[in-house]
Design an enzyme around this catalytic site. Structure first.
Site, PDB file in Angstrom:
ATOM      1  N   ASP A  67       7.556  45.240  -9.333  1.00 51.65           N
ATOM      2  CA  ASP A  67       6.650  46.372  -9.518  1.00 51.65           C
ATOM      3  C   ASP A  67       6.651  46.875 -10.952  1.00 51.65           C
ATOM      4  O   ASP A  67       7.501  46.500 -11.761  1.00 51.65           O
ATOM      5  CB  ASP A  67       7.014  47.512  -8.544  1.00 51.65           C
ATOM      6  N   ASN A 136      14.159  56.897   0.543  1.00 60.18           N
ATOM      7  CA  ASN A 136      13.248  57.056   1.690  1.00 60.18           C
ATOM      8  C   ASN A 136      12.987  55.714   2.387  1.00 60.18           C
ATOM      9  O   ASN A 136      12.078  55.601   3.192  1.00 60.18           O
ATOM     10  CB  ASN A 136      11.921  57.679   1.230  1.00 60.18           C
ATOM     11  N   HIS A 138      12.077  52.882   0.887  1.00 60.30           N
ATOM     12  CA  HIS A 138      11.062  52.000   0.298  1.00 60.30           C
ATOM     13  C   HIS A 138      11.693  50.725  -0.267  1.00 60.30           C
ATOM     14  O   HIS A 138      12.866  50.699  -0.636  1.00 60.30           O
ATOM     15  CB  HIS A 138      10.197  52.734  -0.752  1.00 60.30           C
ATOM     16  N   GLU A 143       5.996  52.643  -0.207  1.00 58.72           N
ATOM     17  CA  GLU A 143       6.509  53.899   0.321  1.00 58.72           C
ATOM     18  C   GLU A 143       6.330  53.942   1.839  1.00 58.72           C
ATOM     19  O   GLU A 143       5.555  53.162   2.398  1.00 58.72           O
ATOM     20  CB  GLU A 143       5.738  55.059  -0.327  1.00 58.72           C
TER      21      GLU A 143
HETATM   22  C1  F6R Z   1      12.525  48.744  -8.397  1.00 58.28           C
HETATM   23  C2  F6R Z   1      12.140  48.921  -7.012  1.00 58.28           C
HETATM   24  C3  F6R Z   1      12.635  50.064  -6.178  1.00 58.28           C
HETATM   25  C4  F6R Z   1      14.133  50.308  -6.335  1.00 58.28           C
HETATM   26  C5  F6R Z   1      14.557  51.513  -5.496  1.00 58.28           C
HETATM   27  C6  F6R Z   1      16.017  51.843  -5.691  1.00 58.28           C
HETATM   28  O1  F6R Z   1      11.911  47.601  -8.936  1.00 58.28           O
HETATM   29  O2  F6R Z   1      11.397  48.136  -6.525  1.00 58.28           O
HETATM   30  O3  F6R Z   1      12.342  49.809  -4.833  1.00 58.28           O
HETATM   31  O4  F6R Z   1      14.838  49.175  -5.944  1.00 58.28           O
HETATM   32  O5  F6R Z   1      13.793  52.634  -5.842  1.00 58.28           O
HETATM   33  O6  F6R Z   1      16.210  52.290  -6.995  1.00 58.28           O
HETATM   34  P1  F6R Z   1      17.658  52.544  -7.599  1.00 58.28           P
HETATM   35  O7  F6R Z   1      18.324  51.204  -7.665  1.00 58.28           O
HETATM   36  O8  F6R Z   1      17.413  53.111  -8.974  1.00 58.28           O
HETATM   37  O9  F6R Z   1      18.353  53.480  -6.674  1.00 58.28           O
END
Ligand code: F6R
Length: 242
Positions: A67, A136, A138, A143
């Site tokens: 992403d 959450n 995701h 989301e």
């Molecule tokens: C990042 C992504 C997100 C993160 C998630 C956890 O490329 O796709 O899904 O993996 O938000 O983020 P952290 O590791 O910062 O807690």
């Protein structure tokens, strides 16, 4: 689904890197799906060290990142592209032409998403997809409520995700409100998935994803339907799994 509970973040990073290294050795022309965020930073550090010690090469590997914020310039200090260059790309022997990223500056979003899907298709899909998990539930920027059948698409970030990511931008107002992300359908096509979760803030999401019903309300719960998922969680993240 394989679940490995490790004592702490350092061990999570080592284990995750060992799995990536083993896969890269088995298949030097591997297609890797990569995540940004705080969780994989330790794993990338381990991969860089392993490369420096001659234990792994990425010379023939291809990468696709999950992403990117939208809109954002590729050289913006907080773009995911810049993050990946700093954490991994600039420190290993990956070929620039085999690094794939969603463009946060694309004028035609639909075309950009189709381009990404076509490139994924052209290389035969992802061999090993690394994922983090949001508080959450995701995965990527899919989301809660995102339909499972979606491929790469544009999303509006939730308030919760923008707040979680404000730590990187300094203030909530500076966090982009949208992102482009591989969809759940694109992610589920990966042959192998490695989900990393660290810290107590992830405990509820991880429990809902692994033990709860498969529901679009918890995007990561879809992984229960995938035939080859390894979850590595540290004790703090795994505390509600018992
Ligand atoms: C990042 C992504 C997100 C993160 C998630 C956890 O490329 O796709 O899904 O993996 O938000 O983020 P952290 O590791 O910062 O807690």
């Amino acid at each position: 689904m394989k679940l490995e509970i490790v004592p702490d973040y350092a061990e999570l990073s080592r284990r995750a890197a060992e799995i990536v290294i083993a896969e890269c050795r088995k298949r030097p022309q591997i297609v890797l799906g990569l995540a940004t965020g705080a969780t994989p930073i330790g794993m990338y550090r381990q991969l860089v060290q392993a490369y420096q010690r001659g234990r792994v090469s990425f010379l023939r590997a291809t990468t696709f990142n999950l992403d990117e914020y939208y809109p954002i310039a590729p050289d913006h200090p907080h773009s995911f592209r810049r993050f990946m260059h700093q954490q991994l790309f600039d420190q290993v022997d990956l070929a620039a032409e085999r690094i794939h990223f969603l463009r946060g500056t694309a004028a035609d979003v639909e075309r950009e998403c189709s381009r990404y899907e076509a490139e994924l298709e052209a290389v035969g899909g992802i061999d090993l997809q690394v994922l983090g998990i949001g508080e959450n539930g995701h995965i990527g920027f899919n989301e809660p409520g995102t339909p499972f059948h979606l491929k790469t698409h544009k999303v509006a970030l939730t308030e919760q995700t923008m707040r979680a990511n404000a730590r990187f931008f300094g203030s909530l107002a500076d966090v982009p409100r949208h992102a482009l992300t591989m969809g759940i359908c694109s992610i589920m096509r990966s042959r192998k998935i490695l989900l990393l979760a660290s810290g107590e803030k992830k405990a509820d999401a991880l429990a809902a994803a692994l033990l709860g019903p498969v529901t679009e309300a918890v995007p990561a719960s879809v992984l229960q339907l995938h035939p080859d998922v390894t979850v590595i969680a540290d004790k703090a993240a795994a505390q509600r799994l018992a």
